[in-house]
Enzyme design. Structure first.
Site, PDB file in Angstrom:
ATOM      1  N   PHE A  91       0.847  -1.188   0.000  1.00 26.65           N
ATOM      2  CA  PHE A  91       0.000   0.000   0.000  1.00 26.65           C
ATOM      3  C   PHE A  91       0.880   1.234   0.000  1.00 26.65           C
ATOM      4  CE2 PHE A  91      -2.393   3.507   1.810  1.00 26.65           C
ATOM      5  CZ  PHE A  91      -3.511   3.481   0.993  1.00 26.65           C
ATOM      6  N   ASP A 134       9.256   2.495   1.723  1.00 22.70           N
ATOM      7  CA  ASP A 134       8.087   3.244   2.188  1.00 22.70           C
ATOM      8  C   ASP A 134       7.931   2.947   3.678  1.00 22.70           C
ATOM      9  OD1 ASP A 134       5.596   4.102   2.972  1.00 22.70           O
ATOM     10  OD2 ASP A 134       4.550   3.401   1.176  1.00 22.70           O
ATOM     11  N   LYS A 150       2.625   9.655   8.273  1.00 25.45           N
ATOM     12  CA  LYS A 150       1.844   9.305   9.475  1.00 25.45           C
ATOM     13  C   LYS A 150       2.323   9.928  10.797  1.00 25.45           C
ATOM     14  CE  LYS A 150      -0.906   5.537   7.818  1.00 25.45           C
ATOM     15  NZ  LYS A 150      -0.600   5.010   6.488  1.00 25.45           N
TER      16      LYS A 150
HETATM   17  C1  LIG Z   1      -0.864   5.211   5.063  1.00 29.39           C
HETATM   18  C2  LIG Z   1       0.177   4.806   4.107  1.00 29.39           C
HETATM   19  C3  LIG Z   1       0.409   5.539   2.920  1.00 29.39           C
HETATM   20  C4  LIG Z   1      -0.465   6.686   2.487  1.00 29.39           C
HETATM   21  O1  LIG Z   1      -0.418   7.748   3.362  1.00 29.39           O
HETATM   22  P1  LIG Z   1      -1.487   8.944   3.232  1.00 29.39           P
HETATM   23  O2  LIG Z   1      -1.007   9.951   4.212  1.00 29.39           O
HETATM   24  O3  LIG Z   1      -2.830   8.381   3.579  1.00 29.39           O
HETATM   25  O4  LIG Z   1      -1.452   9.419   1.832  1.00 29.39           O
HETATM   26  C5  LIG Z   1       1.465   5.151   2.121  1.00 29.39           C
HETATM   27  N1  LIG Z   1       2.232   4.103   2.446  1.00 29.39           N
HETATM   28  C6  LIG Z   1       2.038   3.378   3.567  1.00 29.39           C
HETATM   29  C7  LIG Z   1       2.946   2.233   3.879  1.00 29.39           C
HETATM   30  C8  LIG Z   1       0.989   3.688   4.420  1.00 29.39           C
HETATM   31  O5  LIG Z   1       0.772   2.948   5.520  1.00 29.39           O
END
Ligand SMILES: *Cc1c(COP(=O)(O)O)cnc(C)c1O
Length: 399
Positions: free
Chosen positions: A136, A221, A250
């Site tokens: 994700f 990420d 986050k």
């Molecule tokens: C939450 C998340 C995102 C997206 O972040 P947003 O602030 O909602 O755009 C991207 N990568 C990972 C691994 C995430 O957990």
């Protein structure tokens, strides 16, 4: 509370399945709803409030900055931006930071940098990006494309060209997918939304070696697992590998919207003035909060607490699994990102937990995900486990 729910349901896009609960207040690992009911928050706004709700150091830093200067354009310098970038580079592999406002934006920046860096070297021959199945990375077009989950792609075709997917934790699949059109591999060191999936210890090292030998950039990420969530400041530190590019968001500013894309100086040189921008990126109030977060993580004993409470939590969950093997299939995670895979769907259990004052969520249908704040204590973990125990004890033993 009904009024808030009704107004919201009438006027806000129906993009979320919300619980009929309006939250009004938070402190530490607890939040309260509009009726005054107390909840133990083991979701932390999805790994955002790593220092708990309304941490005094964050509140103070943001408040002080709010009274001094709220926003200026990135044509100018500000102290909070200087301080946070300096701290992030001092405590990571990176030399340079680009600030934005969310995880998706941080990943957009990373994908753009990977393409630009490769373009500068190969004149556009290398542009493909490999990502993982069940990854994700966000909901914008590039990050949605990078996200290896078909259910999220549905209805949005055509997606961005130049992406391919391989199974996570499968080095041979990755090797087979690499050719001389590939410029980058993007991975969550631990998959969050995809079900709290951990790689084998040597996998990320093998990925690093492959990227080095093929001259491919490695992007981590760490939007969900960075900022102390795994018991170290960054998840990559557990695996003895460093990425070329890393993204954070986050928990970066403790609940204020922040994202960051980090890189070493050689790769960072792929971006020059005009390559990328964000109006709000590096906002002084948000950066001041981020500095407070970093201070607490590094000097406030938060990482130590995360590791100690992690051991305690896993011990309790292992005992629970022994008592309910017909319900719990596996407990896995690192630090305080914890997944409990069930033999049954988790949706109803999440709702029952909420009724009983415990906030958690469920990913990949059957994986209960626990993301308590890193300042959580033994009593709160006991309370969480007690809620689960009560529920499991009342369930029919044959699924
Ligand atoms: C939450 C998340 C995102 C997206 O972040 P947003 O602030 O909602 O755009 C991207 N990568 C990972 C691994 C995430 O957990």
């Amino acid at each position: 509370m009904e009024r808030i729910v009704k107004k919201t349901d009438q006027s806000i896009f129906q993009t979320y399945n919300r619980y009929p609960v309006a939250l009004t207040k938070g402190k530490g690992a607890r939040v309260w709803d509009a009726r005054g009911k107390e909840y133990l928050d083991f979701l932390s706004g999805i790994a955002v409030c790593n220092l708990g709700h309304c941490h005094p150091a964050i509140t103070q830093a943001a408040q002080e900055q709010l009274e001094k200067l709220v926003h200026v354009s990135n044509f100018f310098y500000t102290a909070p931006q200087a301080d946070l970038s300096d701290m992030l580079s001092a405590h990571s592999f990176a030399d340079r930071i680009f600030f934005c406002n969310s995880g998706a934006e941080a990943n957009e920046a990373a994908l753009k940098l990977a393409r630009k860096y490769a373009y500068n070297r190969s004149g556009g021959k290398r542009f493909e990006i490999i990502t993982m199945e069940y990854s994700f990375h966000g909901r914008t077009f590039a990050t949605l494309t990078a996200t290896g989950q078909e259910k999220m792609h549905k209805g949005f075709a055509p997606l961005l060209p130049g992406f391919r997917y391989v199974p996570f934790n499968d080095i041979n699949a990755l090797k087979q997918s690499v050719d001389d059109s590939v410029c980058a591999v993007m991975i969550e060191p631990i998959q969050g939304e995809g079900g709290v999936n951990l790689p084998d210890q040597q996998y990320l090292q093998e990925v690093r070696a492959l990227c080095d030998s093929e001259d491919i950039l490695l992007i981590f990420d760490e939007v969900q697992v960075g900022m102390g969530r795994t018991g170290k400041l960054f998840a990559y530190e557990h695996y003895g590998v460093e990425p070329d590019i890393m993204t954070l968001a986050k928990a970066l500013a403790g609940g204020l919207p922040a994202g960051a894309m980090l890189a070493g100086s050689k790769v960072a040189a792929g971006f020059t003035p005009g390559s990328h921008a964000s109006t709000f990126g590096g906002n002084p109030v948000v950066m001041a909060a981020g500095v407070a977060v970093m201070n607490e993580l590094i000097n406030g004993g938060v990482l130590e607490n995360c590791r100690t409470m992690s051991d305690y939590f896993f011990e309790k969950l292992a005992a629970l699994q022994q008592r309910y093997p017909e319900i719990i299939k596996e407990v896995r995670g690192k630090g305080l990102i914890v997944g409990m895979e069930l033999h049954l769907d988790g949706k109803e259990i999440v709702e029952q937990c909420l009724d009983n004052g415990l906030i958690i969520n469920c990913t990949r249908d059957r994986v209960l995900r626990f993301l308590p704040p890193l300042i959580v204590g033994e009593k709160e973990i006991d309370a969480c486990v007690a809620v689960l125990e009560d529920l499991f004890a009342g369930m029919p033993t044959q699924p």
